[in-house]
Design an enzyme around this catalytic site. Structure first.
Site, PDB file in Angstrom:
ATOM      1  N   LYS A 111     -24.416 -34.319 -30.962  1.00 14.10           N
ATOM      2  CA  LYS A 111     -24.387 -32.700 -30.555  1.00 14.10           C
ATOM      3  C   LYS A 111     -23.126 -32.225 -31.371  1.00 14.10           C
ATOM      4  CE  LYS A 111     -27.694 -31.898 -28.087  1.00 14.10           C
ATOM      5  NZ  LYS A 111     -28.995 -31.278 -28.302  1.00 14.10           N
ATOM      6  N   LYS A 194     -37.653 -38.494 -34.445  1.00 19.73           N
ATOM      7  CA  LYS A 194     -37.914 -38.120 -33.054  1.00 19.73           C
ATOM      8  C   LYS A 194     -38.520 -36.787 -33.146  1.00 19.73           C
ATOM      9  CE  LYS A 194     -35.388 -36.866 -29.186  1.00 19.73           C
ATOM     10  NZ  LYS A 194     -34.005 -36.612 -28.766  1.00 19.73           N
ATOM     11  N   LYS A 197     -37.434 -30.429 -30.284  1.00 17.39           N
ATOM     12  CA  LYS A 197     -37.321 -28.936 -30.730  1.00 17.39           C
ATOM     13  C   LYS A 197     -36.209 -28.321 -31.491  1.00 17.39           C
ATOM     14  CE  LYS A 197     -38.079 -24.377 -28.650  1.00 17.39           C
ATOM     15  NZ  LYS A 197     -37.138 -23.935 -28.168  1.00 17.39           N
TER      16      LYS A 197
HETATM   17  P1  TYM Z   1     -35.106 -33.778 -22.682  1.00 16.83           P
HETATM   18  O1  TYM Z   1     -35.392 -32.451 -22.145  1.00 16.83           O
HETATM   19  O2  TYM Z   1     -34.716 -33.952 -24.097  1.00 16.83           O
HETATM   20  O3  TYM Z   1     -36.498 -34.642 -22.777  1.00 16.83           O
HETATM   21  C1  TYM Z   1     -37.373 -34.903 -21.769  1.00 16.83           C
HETATM   22  C2  TYM Z   1     -37.940 -36.022 -21.646  1.00 16.83           C
HETATM   23  O4  TYM Z   1     -38.741 -36.291 -22.618  1.00 16.83           O
HETATM   24  C3  TYM Z   1     -38.411 -37.407 -23.684  1.00 16.83           C
HETATM   25  N1  TYM Z   1     -38.617 -37.053 -25.042  1.00 16.83           N
HETATM   26  C4  TYM Z   1     -39.280 -38.131 -25.721  1.00 16.83           C
HETATM   27  N2  TYM Z   1     -40.051 -39.276 -25.591  1.00 16.83           N
HETATM   28  C5  TYM Z   1     -40.483 -39.747 -26.661  1.00 16.83           C
HETATM   29  N3  TYM Z   1     -40.457 -39.032 -27.932  1.00 16.83           N
HETATM   30  C6  TYM Z   1     -39.846 -38.030 -28.107  1.00 16.83           C
HETATM   31  N4  TYM Z   1     -39.696 -37.369 -29.469  1.00 16.83           N
HETATM   32  C7  TYM Z   1     -39.198 -37.270 -26.968  1.00 16.83           C
HETATM   33  N5  TYM Z   1     -38.517 -36.321 -26.952  1.00 16.83           N
HETATM   34  C8  TYM Z   1     -38.232 -36.052 -25.747  1.00 16.83           C
HETATM   35  C9  TYM Z   1     -37.089 -37.930 -23.201  1.00 16.83           C
HETATM   36  O5  TYM Z   1     -36.707 -38.993 -23.471  1.00 16.83           O
HETATM   37  C10 TYM Z   1     -37.012 -37.246 -21.672  1.00 16.83           C
HETATM   38  O6  TYM Z   1     -37.580 -38.297 -20.966  1.00 16.83           O
HETATM   39  N6  TYM Z   1     -31.082 -35.998 -20.302  1.00 16.83           N
HETATM   40  C11 TYM Z   1     -32.797 -35.638 -20.125  1.00 16.83           C
HETATM   41  C12 TYM Z   1     -33.153 -34.676 -19.215  1.00 16.83           C
HETATM   42  C13 TYM Z   1     -32.356 -35.224 -17.691  1.00 16.83           C
HETATM   43  C14 TYM Z   1     -32.898 -36.424 -16.908  1.00 16.83           C
HETATM   44  C15 TYM Z   1     -32.261 -36.376 -15.946  1.00 16.83           C
HETATM   45  C16 TYM Z   1     -33.685 -37.277 -17.226  1.00 16.83           C
HETATM   46  C17 TYM Z   1     -31.562 -34.587 -16.930  1.00 16.83           C
HETATM   47  N7  TYM Z   1     -31.144 -35.459 -16.023  1.00 16.83           N
HETATM   48  C18 TYM Z   1     -32.320 -37.465 -15.130  1.00 16.83           C
HETATM   49  C19 TYM Z   1     -34.034 -38.306 -16.460  1.00 16.83           C
HETATM   50  C20 TYM Z   1     -33.294 -38.500 -15.043  1.00 16.83           C
HETATM   51  C21 TYM Z   1     -33.044 -34.793 -21.552  1.00 16.83           C
HETATM   52  O7  TYM Z   1     -32.335 -34.183 -22.210  1.00 16.83           O
HETATM   53  O8  TYM Z   1     -34.324 -34.882 -21.719  1.00 16.83           O
END
Ligand code: TYM
Length: 331
Positions: A111, A194, A197
């Site tokens: 970030k 990966k 967005k």
């Molecule tokens: P976020 O919003 O970036 O992504 C949500 C979920 O999608 C998965 N993901 C992917 N998996 C495989 N390939 C990809 N290219 C890909 N892009 C996204 C992420 O691994 C995630 O599971 N920190 C988390 C949100 C969060 C969370 C939590 C998750 C907040 N609190 C507590 C679990 C438990 C996040 O930024 O996900």
């Protein structure tokens, strides 16, 4: 019964990475576990969305959760900010989270690189908020994609540290979970490792993308001049297309194009056309339901109200017990 918790940030529409990395597991897990799935709107504030964008994105994710098959009667579906207990636990965990370990977190370093003009404290303490989300329900399993592995490790550190500090086995050790052999990472169409967005608009295919947009994006995916020798290792961008094909197309299709690659006869245009059609076919049922649900405000309101109510029961119990353990006692 296992307690399962996971969340997705509302930063736009959900893409295939979100689906195959997380949502697909949510749908299966809701059948046999006590599940809490939430929209991580507190987390999305690190990028300072406008109020209108924030609300619109929360609604998008809610609609997409439901369109993909999450059932509010089986799983608890809620909005993170409807659970201020999470914010209290976050504050408490921050007292025992060290700046050094937070600074070493890979996602924080990434970030800093992506948004050097906005390195806020929310970014630094992102892992403690995520830990609070998980342990507020004393979860055992957390369905997430590969990119969240380190955050889960930190969650275990914070949970164990709390237990040790107060000499009590209160929080279980939550583990990242998938039904696949390994945690999933879906690559981008732009050659990146990966699908995401934030990095590049053309990297991601969204569940809500109309067929013509999907076709355009896939046809524009990065490729090269093609292999020059049989069985040549695949460059990253080509490997990405094959990885996408592996999850979205049937095995014969994958084998067909893989054999063409290995014999240097592949035409990427043909492969992309096939992949695009398979993505269109896969996303079709979601798209229809997304349209249908988006206009049903009354139903959406009922779902989040019911979710908040159920989630609060669990969160309030944890906060009550944590306060007691810490020594906040009433006179
Ligand atoms: P976020 O919003 O970036 O992504 C949500 C979920 O999608 C998965 N993901 C992917 N998996 C495989 N390939 C990809 N290219 C890909 N892009 C996204 C992420 O691994 C995630 O599971 N920190 C988390 C949100 C969060 C969370 C939590 C998750 C907040 N609190 C507590 C679990 C438990 C996040 O930024 O996900």
């Amino acid at each position: 019964m296992n307690i399962v918790v996971s969340g997705i940030r509302p930063t736009g529409n959900l893409h295939l990475g979100n689906y195959f990395g997380a949502l697909k597991s949510f749908i299966r897990m809701q059948e046999e576990n006590q599940c809490f799935f939430f929209i991580a709107d507190y987390h999305s504030l690190t990028t300072h969305p406008t109020p209108a964008d924030l609300h619109g994105n929360v609604k998008n994710v809610l609609v997409e959760f439901l369109a993909c098959g999450l059932d509010p009667e089986k799983a608890t579906l809620y909005v993170q900010s409807d659970l201020p207990e999470t914010a209290e636990l976050y504050l408490l965990l921050n007292m025992n989270a060290y700046v050094g370990e937070l600074e070493r977190c890979t996602s924080f370093k990434e970030k800093i690189r992506q948004q050097p003009q906005n390195v806020n404290a929310g970014l630094l303490t992102y892992p403690t908020l995520m830990a609070a989300d998980i342990i507020i329900h004393r979860a055992h399993k957390v369905p997430v994609g590969k990119d969240q592995e380190q955050h889960l490790e930190m969650t275990r550190t914070f949970a164990n540290r709390f237990n040790r500090l107060y000499n009590i086995e209160y929080f279980p050790e939550p583990v990242a979970y998938t039904f696949e052999e390994n945690l999933v990472k879906i690559p981008g169409l732009d050659g990146s490792l990966k699908m995401s967005k934030s990095e590049n608009e053309n990297s991601a295919i969204f569940l809500a993308d109309p067929p013509e947009v999907i076709r355009k994006k896939v046809m524009r995916a990065v490729t090269d001049a093609g292999p020059t020798e049989p069985n040549q290792p695949k460059p990253q961008a080509i490997e990405n297309l094959f990885s996408l094909m592996k999850v979205l197309s049937d095995a014969e299709t994958y084998d067909h194009f893989n054999a063409l690659y290995n014999s240097c006869q592949i035409r990427y245009g043909d492969m992309k056309k096939q992949l695009a059609e398979d993505v269109v076919r896969f996303t079709e049922p979601f798209r229809e339901k997304i349209l249908e649900l988006s206009s049903n405000e009354e139903y959406l309101r009922k779902v989040v109200e019911m979710g908040a109510e159920k989630a609060r029961i669990s969160a309030q119990k944890t906060i009550r017990e944590v306060r007691e353990i810490i020594g906040f006692k009433s006179f």
